[in-house]
Design a protein around this motif. Sequence first.
Motif, PDB file in Angstrom:
ATOM      1  N   SER A   1       0.820  -1.222   0.000  1.00  0.00           N
ATOM      2  CA  SER A   1       0.000   0.000   0.000  1.00  0.00           C
ATOM      3  C   SER A   1       0.850   1.267   0.000  1.00  0.00           C
TER       4      SER A   1
ATOM      5  N   SER B   1      -4.532 -12.264  11.831  1.00  0.00           N
ATOM      6  CA  SER B   1      -5.462 -12.878  10.872  1.00  0.00           C
ATOM      7  C   SER B   1      -5.202 -14.371  10.732  1.00  0.00           C
TER       8      SER B   1
ATOM      9  N   TRP C   1      -4.237  -5.253   2.750  1.00  0.00           N
ATOM     10  CA  TRP C   1      -5.376  -6.170   2.812  1.00  0.00           C
ATOM     11  C   TRP C   1      -5.145  -7.436   1.998  1.00  0.00           C
TER      12      TRP C   1
ATOM     13  N   SER D   1      -4.654 -15.102   6.036  1.00  0.00           N
ATOM     14  CA  SER D   1      -5.891 -15.767   6.468  1.00  0.00           C
ATOM     15  C   SER D   1      -6.000 -17.165   5.864  1.00  0.00           C
TER      16      SER D   1
ATOM     17  N   THR E   1      -0.894  -4.995  -1.444  1.00  0.00           N
ATOM     18  CA  THR E   1      -1.573  -4.133  -0.478  1.00  0.00           C
ATOM     19  C   THR E   1      -1.593  -4.813   0.884  1.00  0.00           C
TER      20      THR E   1
ATOM     21  N   ILE F   1      -3.146  -9.527   4.312  1.00  0.00           N
ATOM     22  CA  ILE F   1      -4.024 -10.070   5.351  1.00  0.00           C
ATOM     23  C   ILE F   1      -4.815 -11.257   4.803  1.00  0.00           C
ATOM     24  N   PHE F   2      -5.289 -11.152   3.559  1.00  0.00           N
ATOM     25  CA  PHE F   2      -6.050 -12.263   2.957  1.00  0.00           C
ATOM     26  C   PHE F   2      -5.160 -13.500   2.804  1.00  0.00           C
TER      27      PHE F   2
ATOM     28  N   ASP G   1      -1.745  -2.276  11.273  1.00  0.00           N
ATOM     29  CA  ASP G   1      -1.424  -3.146  10.133  1.00  0.00           C
ATOM     30  C   ASP G   1      -0.713  -4.413  10.597  1.00  0.00           C
TER      31      ASP G   1
END
Length: 544
Positions: free
Chosen positions: A73, A88, A134, A141, A132, A137-138, A81
């Motif tokens: 990002s 996660s 996110w 996960s 990014t 994070i995905f 962050d």
Amino acid sequence: MTDTAAEPLIHDHDHRSDYAESNSDVDVDESTLVRPGVFIWVLTFCAGVSGLLFGYDTGVISSTLVSIGTDLSARPLSTLDKSLITSSTSLFALIASPLTGVLADHWGRKRVILLADVLFVVGALWQALASTVWGMIFGRSIVGLAVGSASFVVPLYISELSPSPFRGRLVTVASLFITGGQVVAYITGWLFSTHAHGWRWMVGLGALPATIQFLILEFMPETPRWLVKANHKDRAKNVLLRVYGGDEEIKNMVNAVLRRIENEILEEEEAAGGRTNSEVPKHGFGGRLAKVNDGLVQLIAVGGNRRALIIACMLQGFQQLCGFNSLMYFSATIFSLVGFRSPTLTSLSIAITNFAFTLIAFHSIDRIGRRRTLLYSIPIMVIGLALCSVAFNFVNIPSHEAATNNPVIKAAGRTGSMIWPMVILVAMIVYVAGYAIGMGNVPWQQSELFPLSVRSIGSGIATATNWGSNFLIGITFLPMMEGLTSVGTFALYTAICIVCWITVWRIYPETCGLSLEEVSKLLKDGWGVQESVRRAEERKRAAS
């Protein structure tokens, strides 16, 4: 002894009498086994690759967080962050654990390991390609789903395959792989930390061991206890013969083990209220849902099962609430803040200590016993954490946000004396040594606490407790370091360890040397602490 492969899965009362006569023999026979056979070692190491992945993915994030810079990002990572990227994995491991507990009963243990491999590969590659926060994070996960599945099913798989005299040692091999994976993660992090975008290699390399395990999985059998429960007794017998060996005495032992498993299934059905297979739908979603509901009812309503669940969840919860994974996730961040010039390399000492003292646990867990191992090792953790708390009081630590966004402030923290930072490092090493000997390994012996009918779902819920606590530690550690200060944070972890020791002393029985079926009987009418300690002393005297 007759060949049990030709007998029905559920015995009548006459067969139960036959079992009772043979049960004492099998205990004596198993205790005479000198060492695990080659086949069980091969299976343990093949399954342990999942532990390697588990350790690698939990360890690599420490180096990754201090190496990302502005690659995600297009900005430096904030405290939020880092907390979200780290936690996660734990959150989705929490979600996966009970779900794969159900799948392990329906599909079998082996297929759940296969599913975890697929998730490990996808998650590792997704992280490596993320642009990014996110996206990262995905990817973390997806890895969380894999870690949650593997962390529960691998100890279960090994436990159900292992002869009782070696069960603790063989399950500890999975912990050895976990700690070995963390060492590999820190070494990889150190090697790539000076390369531009090297963190992408750090996370992406996690796909390699998963691919290897996926390819060798075809040669791994299902566990004999799941096969018996699924009415595949001939296959179960063949697996047991390969695990135990093949002479005539071993064949008699295998027949007795099979009969013991069958008898346990019969007793569990009777304890559940005389429920028969015809009363539960066998096919479709309704059948699976009915079986899950029946398992949950047995887990809560039956006293022995409930006590097993309390002990397993207690151990798994304390394993994380004592703060260990705050070091795995943030050790490089901590060492950077207190002034070490090479925080990633310094963090390697934590991982190496964890691995080295897990080797000690491997050697001692079936000799000293689970209960005594915890009662001896938790005080070492208390000493290490208390010393950390005291030492942090003498170190001027800039806030994480300030150090992240202002290199001058970060460099200023490196100009003072290194005496107290070195005390912090030594204290953490002492803490990790105590953790690796006891709390790092014993909770993963959880499968032995549960009877076969609820073993998978019970282990899944206990593992979910682990990851729920892990998530709490991951999301709160950096805010606690700023809000409670480092002194207060480590003082809190110290207090949690003291509560853990008291709880272990009161309710955790000694299960060393008992068969899986015997452990279930131990918890039937109470916690069984005094009885288990007495029996452990008797076994110790008999062996000496």
